[in-house]
Design a protein around this motif. Structure first.
Motif, short mmCIF file in Angstrom:
data_model
loop_
_atom_site.label_atom_id
_atom_site.label_comp_id
_atom_site.label_asym_id
_atom_site.label_seq_id
_atom_site.Cartn_x
_atom_site.Cartn_y
_atom_site.Cartn_z
N ALA A 118 0.83 -1.21 0.00
CA ALA A 118 0.00 0.00 0.00
C ALA A 118 0.86 1.26 0.00
CB ALA A 118 -0.94 0.00 1.20
N ALA A 119 1.95 1.22 0.74
CA ALA A 119 2.83 2.39 0.80
C ALA A 119 3.50 2.66 -0.55
CB ALA A 119 3.88 2.20 1.88
N THR A 120 3.78 1.62 -1.31
CA THR A 120 4.48 1.81 -2.59
C THR A 120 3.53 1.97 -3.77
OG1 THR A 120 4.70 -0.58 -2.85
CG2 THR A 120 6.55 0.59 -1.83
N THR A 121 2.38 1.33 -3.72
CA THR A 121 1.49 1.38 -4.89
C THR A 121 0.33 2.36 -4.74
OG1 THR A 121 0.15 -0.45 -4.06
CG2 THR A 121 2.00 -1.02 -5.50
N ASN A 178 -1.54 11.01 9.00
CA ASN A 178 -2.18 10.42 7.82
C ASN A 178 -2.30 8.90 7.97
OD1 ASN A 178 0.39 9.44 7.31
ND2 ASN A 178 0.85 10.95 5.72
N VAL A 179 -2.86 8.26 6.95
CA VAL A 179 -3.10 6.81 6.97
C VAL A 179 -1.79 6.05 7.11
CG1 VAL A 179 -3.97 4.87 5.61
CG2 VAL A 179 -5.24 7.01 5.65
N ALA A 180 -0.72 6.51 6.45
CA ALA A 180 0.58 5.83 6.52
C ALA A 180 1.12 5.82 7.95
CB ALA A 180 1.58 6.50 5.59
N MET A 181 0.97 6.93 8.66
CA MET A 181 1.44 6.98 10.05
C MET A 181 0.63 6.05 10.94
SD MET A 181 2.20 10.94 10.79
CE MET A 181 3.30 11.90 9.81
#
Length: 177
Positions: free
Chosen positions: A97-100, A114-117
């Motif tokens: 998810a982080a890369t695509t 954010n969602v990544a954090m």
């Protein structure tokens, strides 16, 4: 002031504490290559057991084939394999998810968070949760049976040459059954 040539202070800790309550070094053990005197070292390979005696390898193979040991291993596998698969899938999903999907990961949740954090912190939280679950599972489902196997194995190896002294010390130091 005393004069020392340094030889007496260069002794290893194991030799210095031998005989002072250290169960690993109560007496020199010829089977492990410890020094027997100045310039003489004992054999590094233990002598083979007499054919009439029961060998430690045979005892451990017998324990490994026992239903009690197989049950402990089955309980371990039933927890670990699914837990590893689930955790690995969660980790790979986070990386993919982080890369695509950088747009998805950049979506704000609250303020600058954010969602990544949130997902990254979720990785840490899931690691601690999995560790706690593993320790709980081990304590409730396997530790007692594994300890019983350990004591039984020690009892079985008690009379075998090379194991009697260690098992007697371990039983006395570690508490009674």
């Amino acid at each position: 002031m005393d004069k020392h040539d340094g030889r007496a202070t260069a002794r290893p800790r194991a030799v210095a504490t031998r005989g002072r309550g250290d169960p690993w070094y109560d007496e020199p053990d010829a089977e492990w290559g410890e020094w027997r005197g100045p310039g003489v070292q004992s054999a590094a390979v233990p002598a083979p057991a007499a054919p009439s005696e029961r060998s430690a390898a045979g005892v451990y193979l017998e324990v490994q084939r026992s239903p009690a040991f197989q049950e402990v291993r089955r309980r371990y596998r039933r927890f670990v394999f699914p837990a590893v698969a689930l955790f690995f899938a969660w980790y790979v999903a986070y990386i993919v998810a982080a890369t695509t999907a950088p747009g998805l990961m950049a979506q704000p949740v609250a303020g600058a968070v954010n969602v990544a954090m949130v997902a990254g912190l979720g990785q840490f939280a899931s690691t601690f949760l999995l560790t706690w679950l593993y320790a709980r599972h081990a304590r409730l489902r396997r530790d007692r049976a594994a300890l019983e196997l350990r004591w039984d194995t020690q009892e079985m190896t008690r009379g075998i040459v090379g194991h009697a002294r260690v098992n007697d010390t371990a039983r006395g130091e570690g508490g009674q059954r």
